[in-house]
Design a protein around this motif. Structure first.
Motif, PDB file in Angstrom:
ATOM      1  N   ARG A  99       0.828  -1.208   0.000  1.00 13.55           N
ATOM      2  CA  ARG A  99       0.000   0.000   0.000  1.00 13.55           C
ATOM      3  C   ARG A  99       0.864   1.261   0.000  1.00 13.55           C
ATOM      4  NH1 ARG A  99      -4.469  -2.072   4.487  1.00 13.55           N
ATOM      5  NH2 ARG A  99      -5.826  -3.178   3.015  1.00 13.55           N
ATOM      6  N   ILE A 100       1.935   1.248   0.795  1.00 11.42           N
ATOM      7  CA  ILE A 100       2.829   2.409   0.825  1.00 11.42           C
ATOM      8  C   ILE A 100       3.485   2.615  -0.541  1.00 11.42           C
ATOM      9  CG2 ILE A 100       4.978   3.315   1.799  1.00 11.42           C
ATOM     10  CD1 ILE A 100       2.689   3.609   3.706  1.00 11.42           C
ATOM     11  N   GLN A 101       3.898   1.528  -1.179  1.00 10.10           N
ATOM     12  CA  GLN A 101       4.500   1.630  -2.507  1.00 10.10           C
ATOM     13  C   GLN A 101       3.522   2.226  -3.511  1.00 10.10           C
ATOM     14  OE1 GLN A 101       5.869  -2.329  -3.425  1.00 10.10           O
ATOM     15  NE2 GLN A 101       7.550  -2.247  -1.952  1.00 10.10           N
ATOM     16  N   ALA A 102       2.276   1.780  -3.455  1.00  9.23           N
ATOM     17  CA  ALA A 102       1.259   2.326  -4.366  1.00  9.23           C
ATOM     18  C   ALA A 102       1.041   3.808  -4.094  1.00  9.23           C
ATOM     19  CB  ALA A 102      -0.048   1.550  -4.193  1.00  9.23           C
ATOM     20  N   ALA A 103       1.063   4.199  -2.812  1.00  5.80           N
ATOM     21  CA  ALA A 103       0.885   5.611  -2.461  1.00  5.80           C
ATOM     22  C   ALA A 103       2.041   6.449  -2.982  1.00  5.80           C
ATOM     23  CB  ALA A 103       0.778   5.753  -0.940  1.00  5.80           C
ATOM     24  N   ILE A 108       4.345  10.600  -6.854  1.00  6.82           N
ATOM     25  CA  ILE A 108       5.387  11.048  -7.794  1.00  6.82           C
ATOM     26  C   ILE A 108       4.895  11.069  -9.240  1.00  6.82           C
ATOM     27  CG2 ILE A 108       7.230  10.271  -6.268  1.00  6.82           C
ATOM     28  CD1 ILE A 108       7.608   7.835  -7.963  1.00  6.82           C
ATOM     29  N   GLN A 109       3.785  10.394  -9.524  1.00  4.07           N
ATOM     30  CA  GLN A 109       3.261  10.400 -10.890  1.00  4.07           C
ATOM     31  C   GLN A 109       2.265  11.530 -11.140  1.00  4.07           C
ATOM     32  OE1 GLN A 109       1.695   6.444 -11.673  1.00  4.07           O
ATOM     33  NE2 GLN A 109       3.636   5.773 -12.567  1.00  4.07           N
ATOM     34  N   ALA A 110       1.925  12.278 -10.109  1.00  4.43           N
ATOM     35  CA  ALA A 110       0.993  13.406 -10.300  1.00  4.43           C
ATOM     36  C   ALA A 110       1.587  14.393 -11.299  1.00  4.43           C
ATOM     37  CB  ALA A 110       0.726  14.083  -8.970  1.00  4.43           C
ATOM     38  N   THR A 111       0.771  14.864 -12.211  1.00  9.24           N
ATOM     39  CA  THR A 111       1.266  15.713 -13.305  1.00  9.24           C
ATOM     40  C   THR A 111       1.317  17.191 -12.950  1.00  9.24           C
ATOM     41  OG1 THR A 111      -0.995  15.734 -14.192  1.00  9.24           O
ATOM     42  CG2 THR A 111       0.540  14.101 -15.087  1.00  9.24           C
ATOM     43  N   HIS A 118      -4.317  16.695  -4.380  1.00  7.04           N
ATOM     44  CA  HIS A 118      -5.575  15.957  -4.483  1.00  7.04           C
ATOM     45  C   HIS A 118      -5.330  14.469  -4.250  1.00  7.04           C
ATOM     46  CE1 HIS A 118      -8.968  13.901  -6.478  1.00  7.04           C
ATOM     47  NE2 HIS A 118      -9.669  14.958  -6.108  1.00  7.04           N
ATOM     48  N   VAL A 119      -4.243  13.963  -4.809  1.00  5.78           N
ATOM     49  CA  VAL A 119      -3.903  12.544  -4.612  1.00  5.78           C
ATOM     50  C   VAL A 119      -3.745  12.242  -3.124  1.00  5.78           C
ATOM     51  CG1 VAL A 119      -2.053  10.843  -4.878  1.00  5.78           C
ATOM     52  CG2 VAL A 119      -2.878  12.110  -6.863  1.00  5.78           C
ATOM     53  N   VAL A 120      -3.003  13.097  -2.419  1.00  3.83           N
ATOM     54  CA  VAL A 120      -2.737  12.861  -1.000  1.00  3.83           C
ATOM     55  C   VAL A 120      -4.016  12.893  -0.178  1.00  3.83           C
ATOM     56  CG1 VAL A 120      -1.595  13.775   1.062  1.00  3.83           C
ATOM     57  CG2 VAL A 120      -0.366  13.712  -1.125  1.00  3.83           C
ATOM     58  N   THR A 121      -4.846  13.896  -0.408  1.00  8.56           N
ATOM     59  CA  THR A 121      -6.008  14.104   0.452  1.00  8.56           C
ATOM     60  C   THR A 121      -7.259  13.321   0.019  1.00  8.56           C
ATOM     61  OG1 THR A 121      -6.604  16.080  -0.813  1.00  8.56           O
ATOM     62  CG2 THR A 121      -5.227  16.391   1.143  1.00  8.56           C
ATOM     63  N   HIS A 122      -7.302  12.882  -1.247  1.00  6.75           N
ATOM     64  CA  HIS A 122      -8.512  12.226  -1.727  1.00  6.75           C
ATOM     65  C   HIS A 122      -8.296  10.778  -2.190  1.00  6.75           C
ATOM     66  CE1 HIS A 122      -9.712  16.432  -1.782  1.00  6.75           C
ATOM     67  NE2 HIS A 122     -10.962  16.059  -1.948  1.00  6.75           N
ATOM     68  N   GLU A 237       7.713  15.182   1.234  1.00  6.09           N
ATOM     69  CA  GLU A 237       8.554  16.361   1.427  1.00  6.09           C
ATOM     70  C   GLU A 237       9.355  16.671   0.167  1.00  6.09           C
ATOM     71  OE1 GLU A 237       9.575  15.934   6.228  1.00  6.09           O
ATOM     72  OE2 GLU A 237      11.090  15.528   4.705  1.00  6.09           O
ATOM     73  N   ASN A 238      10.024  15.667  -0.347  1.00  4.82           N
ATOM     74  CA  ASN A 238      10.880  15.873  -1.525  1.00  4.82           C
ATOM     75  C   ASN A 238      10.075  16.234  -2.766  1.00  4.82           C
ATOM     76  OD1 ASN A 238      13.938  15.093  -1.033  1.00  4.82           O
ATOM     77  ND2 ASN A 238      12.717  13.715   0.219  1.00  4.82           N
ATOM     78  N   THR A 239       8.897  15.662  -2.902  1.00  3.35           N
ATOM     79  CA  THR A 239       8.072  15.958  -4.074  1.00  3.35           C
ATOM     80  C   THR A 239       7.543  17.389  -4.021  1.00  3.35           C
ATOM     81  OG1 THR A 239       7.402  13.627  -4.112  1.00  3.35           O
ATOM     82  CG2 THR A 239       6.143  15.146  -5.468  1.00  3.35           C
TER      83      THR A 239
END
Length: 248
Positions: A99-103, A108-111, A118-122, A237-239
């Motif tokens: 699950r962490i890997q998928a997250a 990192i794939q967000a454009t 949105h990915v993080v919160t939704h 953080e890095n992203t």
């Protein structure tokens, strides 16, 4: 001082009498027990100390074989239980890692930066099987002091993270609590256990926090392992730093 052993197979008695006594071997013990099958019946206390059951097969005869088998079965049952628990924990750990890997991949794939938020919160709540995930950042002199218009993102008062987590601490994990509106907004009333992970994006920006909330009062707690959560926070953080072109 240890008793000296003579060449004739005798040793000095340990009682200080100076007399010589024959060394008793395992074969001697076996021969004696065979010649005195009622030994453990007459010495029941010793049988108890050795863990031998007092089951009687016949008048005055202890069934030592059954006692040993009973102890072996008990040990086998214990080992089976431990093995089952280890396998279950291993499978659960693998599920969490997946699950962490998928997250991480989703982040990192967000454009765009907005898509990443949105990915993080939704999207991450479903990926990580968590009820709620929010983000919050402390206000500065030139930053807005009220919540942003982005759902799931909140602005905190200066010093709010240190007050909640503790100065120089990286996380807070709680069970059986009431969620705080500063970190969860309108959904705070549903939060009964939570995790706050400090986000130190850049030396040139205020700290932020990644907040996990659950309706289950026991979903999170102080004894929970945090290595994978810290890894996820570091990726975030890095992203964020890369998207905003901030110094480390």
């Amino acid at each position: 001082m240890a008793s000296g052993r003579g060449t004739d197979g005798t040793v000095t008695a340990p009682d200080g009498s100076g007399r010589q006594v024959k060394v008793i071997t395992a074969d001697d013990v076996v021969a004696y027990l065979k010649a005195h099958p009622d030994f453990f019946t007459k010495h029941a206390d010793l049988a108890g100390e050795l863990g031998l059951a007092s089951a009687v097969q016949g008048p005055g005869v202890i069934d030592m074989q059954q006692a040993i088998l009973k102890r072996l079965r008990s040990e086998i049952d214990r080992l089976k239980s431990e093995r089952t628990e280890i396998i279950a924990n291993s499978k659960q750990n693998q599920i969490v890692q997946n699950r962490i890997q998928a997250a991480v991949i989703s982040i990192i794939q967000a454009t765009t930066f907005e898509k990443m938020i949105h990915v993080v919160t939704h999207e991450l709540p479903e990926l990580l099987d968590v009820d709620f995930i929010t983000l919050a950042i402390e206000a500065t002199a030139d930053a807005p002091k009220k919540a942003t218009s982005v759902r799931g993102v909140y602005v905190l008062a200066p010093g709010a993270i240190d007050a909640a987590i503790g100065p120089e601490k990286h996380a807070r994990l709680r069970s059986n609590v009431s969620g705080e509106q500063a970190f969860f907004g309108e959904i705070a009333r549903f939060v009964q256990s939570d995790v706050l992970l400090r986000l130190r994006v850049s030396s040139g920006s205020p700290d932020g926090v990644m907040c996990f909330g659950s309706r289950n009062p026991e979903a999170f707690g102080p004894d929970m392992a945090t290595e994978l959560l810290f890894f996820l926070a570091k990726v975030l953080e890095n992203t964020i730093r890369a998207w905003l072109d901030l110094p480390e």
